[in-house]
Design a protein around this motif. Structure first.
Motif, PDB file in Angstrom:
ATOM      1  N   SER A  69       0.755  -1.247   0.157  1.00  0.00           N
ATOM      2  CA  SER A  69      -0.399  -0.417  -0.042  1.00  0.00           C
ATOM      3  C   SER A  69       0.929   1.357   0.004  1.00  0.00           C
ATOM      4  N   HIS A  70       0.221   1.910  -0.008  1.00  0.00           N
ATOM      5  CA  HIS A  70       1.106   3.935   0.426  1.00  0.00           C
ATOM      6  C   HIS A  70       1.312   4.803   1.131  1.00  0.00           C
ATOM      7  N   ASP A  71       0.537   3.739   2.294  1.00  0.00           N
ATOM      8  CA  ASP A  71       0.340   4.010   3.312  1.00  0.00           C
ATOM      9  C   ASP A  71       1.765   4.280   5.009  1.00  0.00           C
ATOM     10  N   ILE A  72       1.721   5.136   5.076  1.00  0.00           N
ATOM     11  CA  ILE A  72       3.376   5.483   6.280  1.00  0.00           C
ATOM     12  C   ILE A  72       3.309   4.676   6.699  1.00  0.00           C
ATOM     13  N   LEU A  73       4.075   4.031   7.209  1.00  0.00           N
ATOM     14  CA  LEU A  73       3.948   2.687   8.446  1.00  0.00           C
ATOM     15  C   LEU A  73       5.099   4.357   9.493  1.00  0.00           C
ATOM     16  N   LYS A  74       6.215   4.412   8.879  1.00  0.00           N
ATOM     17  CA  LYS A  74       6.831   5.619  10.284  1.00  0.00           C
ATOM     18  C   LYS A  74       7.546   6.027   9.323  1.00  0.00           C
ATOM     19  N   SER A  75       8.083   7.091   9.024  1.00  0.00           N
ATOM     20  CA  SER A  75       9.131   8.033   9.120  1.00  0.00           C
ATOM     21  C   SER A  75       9.660   8.539   9.758  1.00  0.00           C
ATOM     22  N   HIS A  76      10.947   9.490   8.924  1.00  0.00           N
ATOM     23  CA  HIS A  76      11.709  10.158  10.726  1.00  0.00           C
ATOM     24  C   HIS A  76      12.784  11.067   9.540  1.00  0.00           C
ATOM     25  N   TRP A  77      12.972  12.583   9.643  1.00  0.00           N
ATOM     26  CA  TRP A  77      14.033  13.280   9.132  1.00  0.00           C
ATOM     27  C   TRP A  77      15.137  13.515   9.506  1.00  0.00           C
ATOM     28  N   GLU A  78      16.400  13.107   8.489  1.00  0.00           N
ATOM     29  CA  GLU A  78      17.529  13.316   8.943  1.00  0.00           C
ATOM     30  C   GLU A  78      18.148  14.349   8.536  1.00  0.00           C
ATOM     31  N   ASN A  79      19.058  15.206   9.445  1.00  0.00           N
ATOM     32  CA  ASN A  79      19.555  16.873   8.585  1.00  0.00           C
ATOM     33  C   ASN A  79      20.445  16.118   8.103  1.00  0.00           C
ATOM     34  N   LYS A  80      20.737  16.544   6.639  1.00  0.00           N
ATOM     35  CA  LYS A  80      21.913  15.788   6.162  1.00  0.00           C
ATOM     36  C   LYS A  80      23.134  16.984   6.236  1.00  0.00           C
ATOM     37  N   GLY A  81      22.831  18.201   7.005  1.00  0.00           N
ATOM     38  CA  GLY A  81      24.343  18.951   7.017  1.00  0.00           C
ATOM     39  C   GLY A  81      23.416  20.545   6.876  1.00  0.00           C
ATOM     40  N   LYS A  82      24.869  21.101   6.580  1.00  0.00           N
ATOM     41  CA  LYS A  82      24.632  22.605   6.135  1.00  0.00           C
ATOM     42  C   LYS A  82      24.760  22.769   4.543  1.00  0.00           C
ATOM     43  N   VAL A  83      24.173  23.842   3.767  1.00  0.00           N
ATOM     44  CA  VAL A  83      23.559  24.271   3.158  1.00  0.00           C
ATOM     45  C   VAL A  83      24.330  25.527   2.337  1.00  0.00           C
ATOM     46  N   SER A  84      25.117  25.574   1.938  1.00  0.00           N
ATOM     47  CA  SER A  84      25.678  26.513   1.378  1.00  0.00           C
ATOM     48  C   SER A  84      26.165  27.734   0.521  1.00  0.00           C
ATOM     49  N   ARG A  85      25.571  27.319  -0.395  1.00  0.00           N
ATOM     50  CA  ARG A  85      25.700  26.856  -1.338  1.00  0.00           C
ATOM     51  C   ARG A  85      24.384  27.892  -2.496  1.00  0.00           C
TER      52      ARG A  85
END
Length: 85
Positions: A69-85
């Protein structure tokens, strides 16, 4: 740095599929992009430049779906670091 609960509420909603959204949140500029289901999957938080890009932090959402299915079982946000460009 983890995402605040209020920002998490904004990102838990469903939006137009495959779109970019530019907003302001708590004195900072945010941009998030949605996947083919309208779920935010990429987030930039910081200060917007003249060209529309953001210098700050980048987060990526990891989504695990229920099998078959397309239902979300679980999710989380990962910090990938700084963006400076």
């Amino acid at each position: 740095m983890p995402l605040s609960p209020k920002l998490q509420q904004i990102l838990d909603k469903t939006y137009e599929p495959a779109q970019r959204f530019d907003k302001q949140y708590s004195g900072k500029d945010i941009t998030y992009m949605t996947n083919e289901y309208g779920e935010p999957v990429t987030l930039f938080i910081g200060r917007r430049r003249d060209d529309g890009s953001i210098a700050g932090e980048r987060y990526v959402r990891r989504i695990v779906r229920k099998p078959g299915s397309h239902d979300i079982l679980k999710s989380h946000w990962e910090n990938k670091g700084k963006v400076s460009r």
